[in-house]
Motif scaffolding. Structure first.
Motif, short mmCIF file in Angstrom:
data_model
loop_
_atom_site.label_atom_id
_atom_site.label_comp_id
_atom_site.label_asym_id
_atom_site.label_seq_id
_atom_site.Cartn_x
_atom_site.Cartn_y
_atom_site.Cartn_z
N LYS A 538 -1.04 85.22 130.86
CA LYS A 538 -2.08 84.84 131.82
C LYS A 538 -3.36 84.42 131.10
O LYS A 538 -4.01 83.44 131.48
N ALA A 539 -3.72 85.18 130.08
CA ALA A 539 -4.94 84.85 129.31
C ALA A 539 -4.79 83.48 128.65
O ALA A 539 -5.72 82.66 128.68
N ARG A 540 -3.64 83.23 128.06
CA ARG A 540 -3.41 81.94 127.40
C ARG A 540 -3.42 80.80 128.40
O ARG A 540 -3.93 79.72 128.11
N ASN A 541 -2.88 81.03 129.59
CA ASN A 541 -2.88 79.98 130.62
C ASN A 541 -4.30 79.65 131.08
O ASN A 541 -4.54 78.56 131.59
N LYS A 542 -5.22 80.59 130.89
CA LYS A 542 -6.62 80.36 131.28
C LYS A 542 -7.44 79.79 130.12
O LYS A 542 -8.66 79.67 130.21
N GLY A 543 -6.75 79.47 129.02
CA GLY A 543 -7.43 78.82 127.90
C GLY A 543 -7.90 79.74 126.81
O GLY A 543 -8.64 79.32 125.91
N ILE A 544 -7.48 81.02 126.83
CA ILE A 544 -7.88 81.97 125.80
C ILE A 544 -6.79 82.00 124.71
O ILE A 544 -5.61 82.15 125.02
N PHE A 545 -7.20 81.85 123.46
CA PHE A 545 -6.26 82.01 122.35
C PHE A 545 -6.11 83.51 122.08
O PHE A 545 -7.11 84.21 121.87
N VAL A 546 -4.89 84.01 122.08
CA VAL A 546 -4.66 85.44 121.89
C VAL A 546 -3.84 85.67 120.62
O VAL A 546 -2.75 85.11 120.47
N LEU A 547 -4.38 86.50 119.73
CA LEU A 547 -3.68 86.87 118.50
C LEU A 547 -3.46 88.38 118.49
O LEU A 547 -4.39 89.16 118.72
N GLY A 548 -2.22 88.80 118.25
CA GLY A 548 -1.92 90.21 118.08
C GLY A 548 -1.87 90.56 116.61
O GLY A 548 -1.14 89.94 115.84
N VAL A 549 -2.68 91.51 116.18
CA VAL A 549 -2.63 92.00 114.81
C VAL A 549 -1.91 93.33 114.85
O VAL A 549 -2.40 94.29 115.44
N PHE A 550 -0.74 93.39 114.25
CA PHE A 550 0.11 94.57 114.35
C PHE A 550 -0.40 95.68 113.45
O PHE A 550 -0.43 95.55 112.23
N ALA A 551 -0.82 96.78 114.09
CA ALA A 551 -1.34 97.92 113.35
C ALA A 551 -0.46 99.13 113.64
O ALA A 551 -0.92 100.18 114.05
N GLY A 552 0.85 98.96 113.46
CA GLY A 552 1.79 100.03 113.79
C GLY A 552 2.86 100.18 112.74
O GLY A 552 2.66 99.83 111.58
N LYS A 553 4.02 100.72 113.16
CA LYS A 553 5.12 100.96 112.24
C LYS A 553 6.22 99.94 112.49
O LYS A 553 6.41 99.44 113.59
N GLU A 554 6.97 99.66 111.44
CA GLU A 554 7.90 98.53 111.44
C GLU A 554 8.91 98.58 112.58
O GLU A 554 9.32 97.55 113.10
N GLN A 555 9.28 99.79 113.01
CA GLN A 555 10.29 99.90 114.07
C GLN A 555 9.78 99.37 115.41
O GLN A 555 10.56 99.12 116.32
N ASP A 556 8.46 99.21 115.54
CA ASP A 556 7.89 98.71 116.80
C ASP A 556 7.58 97.21 116.74
O ASP A 556 6.96 96.67 117.66
N LEU A 557 8.02 96.55 115.67
CA LEU A 557 7.71 95.12 115.52
C LEU A 557 8.29 94.26 116.63
O LEU A 557 7.67 93.30 117.08
N GLN A 558 9.50 94.60 117.07
CA GLN A 558 10.14 93.79 118.11
C GLN A 558 9.33 93.80 119.40
O GLN A 558 9.21 92.78 120.08
N ALA A 559 8.78 94.95 119.74
CA ALA A 559 7.95 95.03 120.94
C ALA A 559 6.70 94.17 120.78
O ALA A 559 6.28 93.47 121.70
#
Length: 591
Positions: A538-559
């Motif tokens: 929804k944010a991207r459709n409204k023109g916002i660029f969204v970047l996720g910086v993964f600050a977790g453990k490798e097993q949660d990468l797929q999520a």
């Protein structure tokens, strides 16, 4: 016209009365008043009936409050609730079956039909986890006769079968504790302590990590009593429908349900101020924001905007002291890592500067209109070239604004200082190139998603150090936090809007049952991941660029990938942080 809803309610009441009467008959205690899972009857009546028999038998032969209090204390130390509940359910079943079957021979047939139904309905689910496979072996050996299983499972079965002879609630507790510490988490005793240590945990210690230390003693005891009652109900049921045990586990995964009454709700605002600092929104602004943003999957939720307990405290309490200690730890890591941090800031700043210089460059072109060039007037009438003028083409100089949003839930506890440093590096680089940006964190307690502000969009660079007041607690409703951050960005005038989310890819929130509420669905697992991904879209459709910086453990990468798609960065080494995130920002500035 027939009122089908009335008929359905009548049918439910009839089922509940039938199950309750069975429980009362077995227990011999007609004052026993426990919530019953009527909905499970429609799934399979034998499973539901056998649960009622076990509930009555357990109340007759053992002390259910003693067992439930042990489980509450064990959960306090971060064990996996679904796994612990599965162990407790098997132990309770083993302890009561022989006793009640000797008194009431018909119980054996009901247990048989319940176990057969569980094989039909839940075989795959049970086979996906170790305790599920133990349960399968218990079922098989009851239906087909006892034999030998693989060693790891047989070791647990041998201990379980000893409970058939016990009359002691404490023996059930010891068995549950031994199975969890031996078969599930062998490091538990080394990290936290043995069973005696767990049992010595006081009510006051339980309160230290929760909101109840701000409520009066009577209120705390009331809520604790409700929690014990919920645990007791979960311990009895063998039904797999809500028992989702993770195949791979790393740390606690709590999916508790908190039941609130009117007295607790009346004190909630005071608690929020005491634990998170005063809100910088007026009551009218707060209600207006909630009406606009808290709907859909987040109905019955609220947003709480604050500058944090260190910036705007009500009083210096335990929460203030803990937040100050964490801020000091964050700053200590900054001092110990100052060369690495400076290098990352300088690299990101240089990359951003180059991109911004490119955007402000101008190009001179020959044209048939514009500023006349005397040196080209000789072409007039002599050639077909009419380009006697010069035009200056300026590159697109549209403005940028950035929001940095940090996951501040309890699952980030081990990475608090590292996450703070990541946000600080980005903020320093953006300040150096004069791009307005805001830094926020989010966590969720009860139905409040707390949005803590560290610096505002146009704040001076000196405000960046407030990022080290970042501390973690409670749960995280990522979808609502991203919705709120996007809403703030959309109110800015800048054309290009960027949202950077530092998270671990594990949205997870407790379920809050409030009086007269719509009781939202449990916000965890696949449901929460899908909702968070939808808010990103929804944010991207409204023109916002969204970047996720993964600050977790490798097993949660797929999520994390499901939530942010291709626009996410996995930082394996903080020393390379500026290159990874800087390249994304540079790409946007060059776009």
């Amino acid at each position: 016209m027939q009122d089908f809803s009335y008929d359905f309610e009548e049918h439910e009441m009839e089922i509940e009365n039938r199950i309750r009467n069975l429980m009362w008959t077995v227990s011999g205690d007609y004052a026993l008043n426990t919530r019953l899972d009527v909905a499970s009857f429609s799934r399979n009546k034998y499973i539901s009936l056998y649960d009622a028999i076990k509930q009555g038998a357990f109340a007759k032969y053992f002390d259910s409050s003693e067992l439930s209090m042990y489980i509450v204390k064990k959960l306090f130390y971060g064990v996996e609730e679904p796994v612990l509940m599965n162990i407790a359910q098997l132990c309770v079943d083993m302890a009561v079956y022989q006793k009640i079957a000797a008194e009431r021979p018909g119980v054996a047939n009901i247990r048989k039909k319940a176990f057969e139904a569980m094989l039909d309905l839940d075989f795959r689910k049970m086979n996906d986890s170790f305790m599920g496979r133990v349960k399968l072996e218990v079922i098989r050996q009851f239906l087909n006769g006892r034999g030998r299983a693989e060693k790891r499972i047989q070791d647990v079965l041998d201990v379980l079968y000893r409970l058939e002879e016990t009359d002691s609630t404490m023996e059930i507790i010891r068995t549950i504790d031994w199975i969890y510490n031996s078969a599930i988490d062998r490091s538990f005793e080394r990290k936290h302590g043995d069973l005696d240590f767990v049992l010595r945990t006081s009510v006051e210690e339980l309160a230290e990590a929760t909101w109840q230390d701000f409520l009066d003693e009577e209120m705390y005891e009331s809520v604790l009593e409700q929690l014990v009652d919920q645990v007791n109900q979960k311990v009895i049921s063998l039904d797999e429908k809500d028992q989702k045990e993770e195949k791979q586990s790393d740390g606690p995964k709590k999916k508790s349900i908190v039941v609130l009454d009117e007295k607790a709700l009346a004190k909630m605002n005071s608690y929020m101020q005491l634990n998170f600092g005063k809100s910088y929104l007026s009551e009218t602004e707060q209600k207006k924001t909630d009406r606009r943003l808290c709907n859909g999957a987040h109905a019955d939720c609220s947003l709480y905007y604050t500058d944090g307990i260190l910036e705007n405290p009500v009083l210096v309490n335990a929460q203030y002291v803990n937040a100050k200690k964490q801020a000091d730890r964050n700053l200590l890591l900054l001092r110990n890592s100052k060369n690495m941090v400076k290098k990352n800031v300088d690299i990101m700043t240089d990359n951003l500067k180059r991109s911004l210089v490119t955007r402000t460059q101008q190009e001179e072109l020959l044209a048939d209109y514009g500023q006349i060039l005397p040196v080209r007037l000789w072409k007039l009438g002599r050639t077909e070239d009419t380009r006697l003028f010069q035009r200056i083409i300026r590159q697109n100089q549209t403005d940028f604004v950035v929001e940095i949003l940090m996951d501040a839930s309890g699952s980030q506890r081990d990475r608090q200082s590292q996450v703070a440093i990541q946000a600080f590096i980005i903020s320093e680089a953006l300040s150096n190139v004069h791009i307005p940006h805001r830094v926020m964190s989010f966590c969720t307690f009860w139905d409040y998603t707390v949005m803590q502000r560290f610096r505002e969009y146009d704040a001076p660079k000196s405000e960046n150090r407030k990022i080290f007041q970042y501390t973690t607690s409670s749960n995280n409703r990522d979808g609502l936090a991203i919705r709120a951050a996007s809403d703030s960005l959309l109110q800015r005038e800048e054309e290009n809007k960027i949202l950077i989310v530092l998270s671990d890819g594990r949205p997870n929130d407790v379920v809050v049952n409030r009086p007269n509420s719509r009781n939202p669905k449990a916000y965890c697992g696949d449901y929460a991941i899908k909702d968070t991904a939808q808010e990103v879209r929804k944010a991207r459709n409204k023109g916002i660029f969204v970047l996720g910086v993964f600050a977790g453990k490798e097993q949660d990468l797929q999520a994390e990938k499901r939530i942010f798609g291709k626009d996410f960065a996995y930082i394996r080494d903080i020393r390379n942080f500026s290159n990874v995130v800087g390249q994304y920002l540079q790409k946007l500035l060059d776009w």
